[in-house]
Structure formats: C-alpha cells, structure tokens
Design a protein around this motif. Structure first.
Motif, PDB file in Angstrom:
ATOM      1  N   THR A 207      11.553  13.794  -4.480  1.00 33.15           N
ATOM      2  CA  THR A 207      12.184  14.335  -3.279  1.00 33.15           C
ATOM      3  C   THR A 207      13.489  13.603  -3.004  1.00 33.15           C
ATOM      4  O   THR A 207      14.513  14.218  -2.685  1.00 33.15           O
ATOM      5  CB  THR A 207      11.256  14.180  -2.050  1.00 33.15           C
ATOM      6  N   GLY A 208      13.450  12.277  -3.139  1.00 28.99           N
ATOM      7  CA  GLY A 208      14.648  11.466  -2.914  1.00 28.99           C
ATOM      8  C   GLY A 208      15.783  11.860  -3.855  1.00 28.99           C
ATOM      9  O   GLY A 208      16.943  11.929  -3.460  1.00 28.99           O
ATOM     10  N   PHE A 209      15.412  12.143  -5.106  1.00 26.01           N
ATOM     11  CA  PHE A 209      16.407  12.551  -6.102  1.00 26.01           C
ATOM     12  C   PHE A 209      17.108  13.838  -5.654  1.00 26.01           C
ATOM     13  O   PHE A 209      18.329  13.920  -5.605  1.00 26.01           O
ATOM     14  CB  PHE A 209      15.710  12.762  -7.453  1.00 26.01           C
ATOM     15  N   TYR A 210      16.315  14.838  -5.302  1.00 26.82           N
ATOM     16  CA  TYR A 210      16.921  16.127  -4.924  1.00 26.82           C
ATOM     17  C   TYR A 210      17.661  16.037  -3.593  1.00 26.82           C
ATOM     18  O   TYR A 210      18.614  16.764  -3.355  1.00 26.82           O
ATOM     19  CB  TYR A 210      15.864  17.234  -4.903  1.00 26.82           C
ATOM     20  N   ARG A 211      17.231  15.121  -2.730  1.00 25.03           N
ATOM     21  CA  ARG A 211      17.963  14.936  -1.481  1.00 25.03           C
ATOM     22  C   ARG A 211      19.366  14.398  -1.782  1.00 25.03           C
ATOM     23  O   ARG A 211      20.352  14.798  -1.175  1.00 25.03           O
ATOM     24  CB  ARG A 211      17.206  13.978  -0.568  1.00 25.03           C
ATOM     25  N   ASP A 212      19.422  13.477  -2.743  1.00 25.83           N
ATOM     26  CA  ASP A 212      20.728  12.957  -3.166  1.00 25.83           C
ATOM     27  C   ASP A 212      21.582  14.068  -3.767  1.00 25.83           C
ATOM     28  O   ASP A 212      22.790  14.150  -3.517  1.00 25.83           O
ATOM     29  CB  ASP A 212      20.545  11.842  -4.207  1.00 25.83           C
TER      30      ASP A 212
ATOM     31  N   ASP B 137      24.724   9.529 -12.821  1.00 27.51           N
ATOM     32  CA  ASP B 137      25.051  10.530 -13.849  1.00 27.51           C
ATOM     33  C   ASP B 137      24.122  11.735 -13.771  1.00 27.51           C
ATOM     34  O   ASP B 137      24.563  12.892 -13.810  1.00 27.51           O
ATOM     35  CB  ASP B 137      24.948   9.916 -15.257  1.00 27.51           C
ATOM     36  N   SER B 138      22.824  11.448 -13.686  1.00 28.38           N
ATOM     37  CA  SER B 138      21.850  12.534 -13.617  1.00 28.38           C
ATOM     38  C   SER B 138      22.051  13.344 -12.342  1.00 28.38           C
ATOM     39  O   SER B 138      21.986  14.575 -12.349  1.00 28.38           O
ATOM     40  CB  SER B 138      20.419  11.994 -13.622  1.00 28.38           C
ATOM     41  N   LEU B 139      22.293  12.647 -11.235  1.00 25.56           N
ATOM     42  CA  LEU B 139      22.514  13.342  -9.962  1.00 25.56           C
ATOM     43  C   LEU B 139      23.692  14.300 -10.097  1.00 25.56           C
ATOM     44  O   LEU B 139      23.606  15.466  -9.701  1.00 25.56           O
ATOM     45  CB  LEU B 139      22.783  12.334  -8.841  1.00 25.56           C
ATOM     46  N   ASP B 140      24.782  13.805 -10.682  1.00 26.89           N
ATOM     47  CA  ASP B 140      25.979  14.634 -10.849  1.00 26.89           C
ATOM     48  C   ASP B 140      25.684  15.861 -11.698  1.00 26.89           C
ATOM     49  O   ASP B 140      26.091  16.980 -11.370  1.00 26.89           O
ATOM     50  CB  ASP B 140      27.098  13.807 -11.509  1.00 26.89           C
ATOM     51  N   ARG B 141      24.975  15.636 -12.795  1.00 26.95           N
ATOM     52  CA  ARG B 141      24.696  16.759 -13.696  1.00 26.95           C
ATOM     53  C   ARG B 141      23.910  17.852 -13.003  1.00 26.95           C
ATOM     54  O   ARG B 141      24.242  19.035 -13.101  1.00 26.95           O
ATOM     55  CB  ARG B 141      23.910  16.264 -14.922  1.00 26.95           C
ATOM     56  N   VAL B 142      22.849  17.440 -12.289  1.00 26.02           N
ATOM     57  CA  VAL B 142      22.020  18.441 -11.607  1.00 26.02           C
ATOM     58  C   VAL B 142      22.819  19.099 -10.476  1.00 26.02           C
ATOM     59  O   VAL B 142      22.748  20.314 -10.276  1.00 26.02           O
ATOM     60  CB  VAL B 142      20.714  17.814 -11.074  1.00 26.02           C
TER      61      VAL B 142
ATOM     62  N   LEU C 251      25.287  15.377  -2.532  1.00 32.19           N
ATOM     63  CA  LEU C 251      26.476  15.517  -3.376  1.00 32.19           C
ATOM     64  C   LEU C 251      27.037  16.925  -3.283  1.00 32.19           C
ATOM     65  O   LEU C 251      28.240  17.134  -3.164  1.00 32.19           O
ATOM     66  CB  LEU C 251      26.117  15.200  -4.838  1.00 32.19           C
ATOM     67  N   GLN C 252      26.138  17.913  -3.316  1.00 35.03           N
ATOM     68  CA  GLN C 252      26.577  19.308  -3.280  1.00 35.03           C
ATOM     69  C   GLN C 252      27.247  19.655  -1.956  1.00 35.03           C
ATOM     70  O   GLN C 252      28.163  20.466  -1.916  1.00 35.03           O
ATOM     71  CB  GLN C 252      25.384  20.240  -3.525  1.00 35.03           C
TER      72      GLN C 252
END
Ligand SMILES: [Zn+2]
Length: 401
Positions: free
Chosen positions: A329-334, A353-358, A338-339
């Motif tokens: 959940t924390g990952f997708y919240r980040d 990096d992963s956050l940016d890619r997604v 960003l979005q």
C-alpha cells in the motif's frame, strides 16, 4: 519524567496520564495516613488506549503502570510520579513487578477461561500496597463470552485495581466494556519523532534511523525491526519488487505464491524457536518418563498445547502477510504522490527507480484501483478467505487496468 521516555509523540495523552498518576498517588498517600481522600480524581479504574498499530498503545499503558507504582521520594516534593529509577518504576518497566500483569496473546482470540483467571487475579490486593494493574494488550481479541466475564470486573472493580485495555480502535471493543472505560487516543507519531527515539534509545545511526522511520511511516516497532533485522529488510525488498513483476498472469501467480511462502516461512521460524521448547517443558511438567513415555491422562493437555501452537502459527502467518500488504500500500501511495506531483516525502525513497517506472506507465486512477485491490485483499484475509486465493486475486488486479 523517565517512564514517559518511550511514549513517542503523544504529549496530550502523556499529560492526562501524568495527572491521573499524581491523583492516584495522592489517594494512596492519604489512605496510608488515614486522612480523608479527595474526590473528583483524575484517576479511574478502567482505561482504554486506542491508536493505529505502532502508535505505542501498550508502551503508553506500561509507562502509566510504572507511574502508578512509582515510590520515588521526589513525589513528596511535588515531582510527578514516574521517575523511571525507583524500584516501582524499574520493575514495572522490565516486567517483574508483582502487582503488574501484562497479558499479551499470540493467538487470534482470548477466551473465557483465561479471562476468568485474570478477573480472579484482579480481586487480589496489591502486594506492594499501591495498585493492582492489569494490562490487556489485545482487548480487541476478547471473545464475546470473555468480554462478558471481564465486564463484571470492570463494572465493580476492587478498590485498588486498575484495568488498562489496549485496542486498535473503539469499534474493536465490545460497547458494554468501552462505555465503562476512560478513553485515550494515541496518534501515529511523526517520522522525526520515531527517528529520534531510535537514535536516542537504540543507538541507531541517524541516516538509517531516518530512512526506516520514513519507510514504516511512524510505526516504531517496525522501524526498529527494519533497522536491526536483516531478514525483515530482505522481506521488504522482495515485497517492493512485486509491482514490477505482475506484468503477465504467470508473473502474478508466481509473485502471489512467493508472498504466501514467505509468510509460511516466518511462521515456521517462530514455531521452531518456541514450539519445541514449549512441548518439552510441558512434557517435563506432566511427568514424562524415560524414553519419552507420557503418564496416563496427559494426552488432553498435550493436545491442547498442539492446538494452541497451530493457532499461533496461523496468526503469525497472517501478521506476516499483513505486513507485506502494508508495504505494498505504501508503495502505491508513493506512486500516486508522484503521479499527482505532490511534494510529500516519499516513504520508499530507496526504491525511487521502481516508483518512477510504475508512475510513468500508469495513471492516478489506475493506482487508486491498485490500492483498492490491496485493501480488498486484506479484508478478504480478515474474513478467512484462503490466503493464496486472496493474494492471487490481488496480484491479478494489480496487473489489470
Ligand atoms: Zn519511580
């Protein structure tokens, strides 16, 4: 104010508890001197501590218990009880005070039998002449029957008995019980406050402390584990890689299976650490004979222990999965942050990096749906849906647009 040192970021709650401890102390002192006891006390016999996981409910309850048992001579000079150094404070904080009982369960529920035992204990006069304190860390796990047993004790407490109940939220506690408790709400401490306590008390390097405090979003216990436990770090890394692995159905199913296996692994490790010794201890207590033969009539007790261990395994597995879902959940919240171009500090900066890619390969709407899928998975697990099914459904939903 030493007993409050570990109560992080809860100034209001601390003030209330400190005032209550002062009144409680005045009460004990007046009774001992056979003086009239003041009414309208800030002290009461039943308290309910609620707050999100990691906010430090049981830590606050324990600090309060210590303040109630404080015998520091400074109290007479106007100092608030809870010095942290006297025998009363110290033994409470390390868990050896004769008049402080802490009930922590590793099972999914607390039954009638155990609660009766507690209620009996609550009737005793405090051996140290101050307060008989019972801390029930998981009051949300009382079965309805157990709640009714407890209710009687909370309604008509012995004169020097104090119940400290802890639960995630008010709704988790039977209405009849919560209406008889004074309620305190703890909030999630700030990232800075958590980092500060890790540095000050656990001697963790400042940059590590800041990173784990941010990654766990104010959950002290998890932050500390992440800073000190290699295995916990490896788990988190694996979980945060999952969003990049759910590109096709095969990847989803593999990722789901791995989450389940990791949880089972955690449960197995806990079992290995505890079960064998527990079983051995019980065998000795029941009078095992040479060659491991058990005396007649002990099969029931052995079976009971086995059942308990099985339930504990289920709970450990569930907790471990729950942790993974929290990280997801924390990952997708980040990703969402960003979005949306919001300037909040990211929890998972270390996997930028992963956050940016997604974030770049999807839309905010899609991210919201993904967060919903994780939440739905958690709810399904709470309803006892088979874990693999629930996690597979989530993984597939994380992929689908
Ligand atoms: Zn003290």
């Amino acid at each position: 104010m030493a007993v409050w040192d570990d109560v992080v970021g809860q100034e209001r709650v601390q003030e209330q508890l400190s005032a209550a401890a002062r009144d409680a102390d005045a009460h004990v002192t007046a009774q001992a001197a056979r003086e009239p006891v003041a009414a309208a006390s800030k002290m009461t016999h039943a308290w309910l501590f609620t707050g999100p996981p990691g906010s430090g409910r049981s830590t606050a309850a324990r600090a309060f218990a210590a303040a109630l048992q404080c015998t520091s001579p400074d109290r007479a000079l106007g100092g608030a009880p809870g010095c942290g150094f006297c025998d009363g404070c110290h033994t409470t904080l390390v868990g050896t005070h004769a008049d402080v009982e802490v009930i922590r369960t590793d099972l999914l529920s607390i039954g009638v039998g155990q609660t009766r035992e507690l209620v009996r204990r609550a009737q005793l006069s405090p051996a140290g002449g101050r307060w008989q304190v019972i801390i029930l860390e998981d009051a949300d796990r009382l079965t309805e029957g157990a709640g009714n047993v407890l209710l009687k004790a909370v309604e008509e407490p012995a004169p020097r008995t104090v119940w400290l109940l802890c639960a995630p939220s008010l709704e988790d506690v039977l209405p009849t019980i919560r209406s008889r408790c004074r309620h305190l709400t703890l909030r999630t401490p700030s990232v800075a406050a958590v980092a500060d306590v890790l540095i000050r008390r656990d001697g963790i390097e400042p940059d590590v402390a800041a990173a784990v405090a941010r990654a766990t979003q104010g959950h002290i216990g998890r932050a500390r584990r992440l800073a000190t436990d290699e295995r916990a770090r490896a788990r988190r890394t694996a979980v945060l890689r999952l969003p990049l692995r759910v590109e096709d159905i095969g990847g989803c199913l593999r990722a789901a299976q791995e989450l389940i296996d990791a949880a089972a692994d955690d449960a197995k490790q806990v079992a290995e650490e505890i079960d064998a010794k527990e079983t051995e201890d019980l065998k000795v207590a029941l009078g095992a004979q040479a060659g491991g033969r058990m005396p007649r009539g002990t099969a029931g007790a052995m079976k009971e222990l086995e059942d308990r261990q099985k339930r504990r395994k289920t709970r450990t597995q569930r907790d471990s999965l729950d942790l993974a879902l929290t990280d997801l959940t924390g990952f997708y919240r980040d990703v969402l942050a960003l979005q949306m171009g919001s300037r909040v500090a990211l929890a998972n900066e270390d996997v930028q990096d992963s956050l940016d890619r997604v974030a770049q390969s999807s839309t905010p709407e899609r991210t919201l749906r993904r967060i919903e899928a994780v939440v739905a998975c958690r709810e399904a697990l709470e309803r006892n849906v088979a874990p693999l099914l629930a996690v597979e459904a989530m993984a597939v939903a994380l992929r689908a647009g």
